[in-house]
Design a protein around this motif. Structure first.
Motif, short mmCIF file in Angstrom:
data_model
loop_
_atom_site.label_atom_id
_atom_site.label_comp_id
_atom_site.label_asym_id
_atom_site.label_seq_id
_atom_site.Cartn_x
_atom_site.Cartn_y
_atom_site.Cartn_z
N MET A 1 -17.50 6.90 15.12
CA MET A 1 -16.49 7.45 15.88
C MET A 1 -15.70 8.33 14.27
SD MET A 1 -13.59 6.44 18.57
CE MET A 1 -12.95 7.60 19.12
N GLY A 2 -15.88 8.21 13.02
CA GLY A 2 -15.60 8.28 11.95
C GLY A 2 -13.86 8.58 11.70
N ARG A 3 -13.51 6.90 12.69
CA ARG A 3 -11.92 6.78 11.69
C ARG A 3 -11.90 6.10 10.90
NH1 ARG A 3 -11.73 3.41 17.56
NH2 ARG A 3 -13.96 3.15 17.40
N PRO A 4 -11.48 6.80 9.93
CA PRO A 4 -10.76 6.24 8.49
C PRO A 4 -10.90 4.39 8.24
CG PRO A 4 -8.87 7.04 9.51
CD PRO A 4 -9.66 6.52 10.75
N VAL A 5 -11.78 4.31 7.38
CA VAL A 5 -12.06 3.11 7.22
C VAL A 5 -11.05 2.71 5.66
CG1 VAL A 5 -13.80 0.83 6.17
CG2 VAL A 5 -14.07 2.83 7.68
N THR A 6 -10.46 2.12 5.81
CA THR A 6 -9.09 1.61 4.38
C THR A 6 -9.11 0.29 4.49
OG1 THR A 6 -7.17 0.88 6.31
CG2 THR A 6 -7.89 3.10 5.32
N LEU A 7 -8.42 0.09 2.92
CA LEU A 7 -8.54 -1.15 2.58
C LEU A 7 -6.97 -1.42 2.37
CD1 LEU A 7 -10.33 -4.01 1.14
CD2 LEU A 7 -10.68 -2.79 -0.91
N PHE A 8 -7.28 -2.90 2.39
CA PHE A 8 -5.60 -3.16 2.57
C PHE A 8 -5.64 -4.33 0.76
CE2 PHE A 8 -2.96 -7.60 3.12
CZ PHE A 8 -1.77 -6.77 2.91
N THR A 9 -4.88 -3.71 0.58
CA THR A 9 -4.77 -4.53 -0.92
C THR A 9 -3.92 -5.68 -0.90
OG1 THR A 9 -2.05 -3.54 -1.33
CG2 THR A 9 -4.30 -1.99 -1.69
N GLY A 10 -3.50 -6.52 -0.18
CA GLY A 10 -2.82 -7.64 -0.38
C GLY A 10 -2.94 -8.42 -1.27
N GLN A 11 -4.54 -8.83 -0.72
CA GLN A 11 -5.72 -9.64 -1.78
C GLN A 11 -5.81 -8.85 -3.56
OE1 GLN A 11 -6.03 -8.53 1.85
NE2 GLN A 11 -5.15 -10.54 2.83
N TRP A 12 -5.79 -7.74 -3.59
CA TRP A 12 -5.54 -7.34 -5.26
C TRP A 12 -4.74 -6.88 -6.08
CZ3 TRP A 12 -11.15 -6.10 -5.27
CH2 TRP A 12 -11.87 -5.83 -3.85
N ALA A 13 -3.19 -8.06 -5.39
CA ALA A 13 -2.00 -7.37 -5.88
C ALA A 13 -1.68 -7.49 -7.64
CB ALA A 13 -0.87 -6.98 -5.29
N ASP A 14 -2.85 -8.60 -7.72
CA ASP A 14 -3.01 -8.81 -9.34
C ASP A 14 -3.32 -7.95 -10.08
OD1 ASP A 14 -5.85 -8.85 -7.24
OD2 ASP A 14 -6.50 -10.40 -9.57
N LEU A 15 -3.98 -6.41 -9.04
CA LEU A 15 -4.65 -5.17 -10.24
C LEU A 15 -3.46 -4.60 -10.24
CD1 LEU A 15 -8.41 -5.77 -8.79
CD2 LEU A 15 -7.50 -6.41 -11.53
N PRO A 16 -3.35 -3.71 -10.85
CA PRO A 16 -2.68 -2.05 -10.79
C PRO A 16 -2.90 -1.13 -9.75
CG PRO A 16 -3.12 -2.58 -13.46
CD PRO A 16 -3.98 -3.76 -11.98
N LEU A 17 -2.18 -1.11 -9.50
CA LEU A 17 -2.87 0.33 -8.40
C LEU A 17 -3.83 1.16 -8.34
CD1 LEU A 17 -2.60 0.94 -5.69
CD2 LEU A 17 -0.14 2.45 -5.82
N CYS A 36 3.61 -4.77 -0.37
CA CYS A 36 4.64 -3.82 -0.04
C CYS A 36 5.01 -5.61 -1.91
CB CYS A 36 5.42 -4.45 0.52
SG CYS A 36 5.89 -3.17 1.61
N TRP A 37 4.24 -5.48 -2.65
CA TRP A 37 4.13 -6.26 -3.79
C TRP A 37 3.64 -6.06 -4.55
CZ3 TRP A 37 2.25 -8.18 0.96
CH2 TRP A 37 0.76 -8.79 0.87
N GLY A 38 3.41 -7.01 -6.01
CA GLY A 38 3.05 -6.74 -7.11
C GLY A 38 3.32 -5.25 -7.23
N ASP A 39 2.36 -4.34 -8.23
CA ASP A 39 3.16 -2.43 -9.10
C ASP A 39 2.44 -1.97 -7.26
OD1 ASP A 39 0.69 -2.04 -8.73
OD2 ASP A 39 1.18 -1.03 -11.10
N HIS A 40 1.76 -1.94 -6.20
CA HIS A 40 1.38 -1.35 -5.47
C HIS A 40 2.06 -0.81 -3.89
CE1 HIS A 40 -2.80 -3.37 -5.12
NE2 HIS A 40 -2.33 -3.36 -6.51
N LEU A 41 4.12 -1.70 -4.33
CA LEU A 41 4.48 -0.77 -3.61
C LEU A 41 6.01 -1.45 -3.46
CD1 LEU A 41 5.31 2.03 -2.33
CD2 LEU A 41 4.82 0.77 0.67
N HIS A 71 4.03 -8.45 4.70
CA HIS A 71 3.60 -9.74 5.14
C HIS A 71 4.62 -10.62 4.45
CE1 HIS A 71 0.39 -7.43 6.49
NE2 HIS A 71 -0.27 -8.62 7.80
N LEU A 72 4.93 -10.69 3.63
CA LEU A 72 5.67 -11.56 2.60
C LEU A 72 7.71 -11.45 3.27
CD1 LEU A 72 3.42 -11.01 -1.19
CD2 LEU A 72 3.29 -12.56 1.34
#
Length: 331
Positions: A1-17, A36-41, A71-72
């Motif tokens: 259908m072409g819906r955008p496929v995105t990745l939630f960064t919550g489990q990757w917040a140990d990495l710089p954005l 909204c944690w780490g340096d992501h936002l 979430h936090l």
């Protein structure tokens, strides 16, 4: 259908954005769902110039942004506060740890998060709500229903002012229906909407994994709340078909321990029926992103995230605009 496929960064917040942006692009994603944690936002820093820099960074990697997730801090809005919350709340939200002060500062932060979403050009914030009554779930010592009623009243008292501000901003709040929240299955989700007077700014982030291992009908959830599904997480879970030593409550064992009755799995490797989910989302005409929330303690996360992107893109399809048997009939 072409819906955008995105990745939630919550489990990757140990990495710089920026590192995360490069990886997501390499994995094949269309965009990110920024936590909204780490340096992501960082909400306390997110003036318009900061927000513009984040958008420019994603654009550099040809990634789009559809929602942000809190979430936090949102867990602190109406929870009974204890030492666990100190581990997830920013220092300026925790303060001196006085429970009511934490809850009030968290509520103010969620309003600021809606403002940041608007600065980013977004209309949806995903998160939790917390719950003043989750600890009463098992109903022993015996729980008078009046206490449950008061819990929903307290939830509404704390969240309606937040949602009123969201409505003014043109932003919606999507609760991820989840154990430990005020809504964790279909019936509690109905009661949550009733408690809020079906506030127009409140809806759900649909995540089938949290419903599946509870044996809640996660496909029916889509139809029950078709006008309230503001965002979708693609996350999988496996549960045992035979008796185990640690049941649905987990026996205080960590995620990934194979003695548990259930564990999250990389998308496509658990028991969630994503075929039926896509058909139901087509039925309700959901056109938003399909956001992979990758959680699998037993699998390399980079391999899992890349595989999950491919699986979701393959699984998604457009509904038919014709009946297959039309061509068999005379005009």
């Amino acid at each position: 259908m072409g819906r955008p496929v995105t990745l939630f960064t919550g489990q990757w917040a140990d990495l710089p954005l920026e590192t995360m942006c490069q990886k997501a692009k390499d994995f094949g994603y269309d965009g990110l769902e920024l936590c909204c944690w780490g340096d992501h936002l960082e909400i306390d820093k997110a003036d318009q110039a900061y927000c513009d820099q984040k958008k420019d960074l994603l654009k550099k990697y040809d990634l789009s942004l559809y929602t942000i997730s809190t979430h936090l801090v949102s867990q602190c809005v109406c929870d009974p506060i204890d030492e666990r919350h100190k581990n997830i709340a920013p220092d300026y939200i925790w303060g001196d740890g006085d429970p009511e002060g934490v809850r009030q500062r968290a509520a103010a932060e969620i309003i600021r998060t809606g403002q940041v979403a608007a600065r980013l050009g977004l209309d949806t914030v995903v998160g939790f709500t917390g719950s003043p009554i989750w600890h009463m779930l098992y109903a022993f010592p015996p729980t008078p229903m009046e206490l449950i009623d008061k819990g929903y009243e307290e939830f509404a008292k704390r969240w309606i002012p937040i949602l009123d501000e969201y409505e003014k901003m043109g932003v919606k709040y999507a609760l991820e229906v989840h154990p430990t929240e005020i809504a964790f299955d279909i019936e509690s989700a109905k009661r949550t909407l009733d408690a809020l007077g079906h506030h127009p700014a409140f809806g759900f982030n649909y995540d089938p994994s949290h419903l599946g291992y509870q044996h809640v009908d996660y496909v029916r959830f889509i139809y029950e709340f078709s006008d309230r599904i503001f965002h979708v997480h693609m996350k999988d879970v496996h549960w045992s078909d035979v008796p185990v030593t640690a049941g649905v409550f987990g026996a205080h064992l960590p995620f990934g321990d194979n003695r548990r009755y259930w564990n999250f799995r990389s998308v496509g490797r658990g028991k969630i029926d994503f075929e039926s989910i896509i058909r139901a989302l087509n039925d309700i005409q959901y056109s938003g992103p399909l956001s992979v929330e990758w959680e699998d303690s037993g699998m390399d996360r980079e391999a899992g995230a890349a595989e999950s992107c491919e699986f979701v893109r393959y699984s998604d399809f457009a509904p038919s605009n014709v009946a297959f048997d039309d061509a068999m009939q005379k005009e």
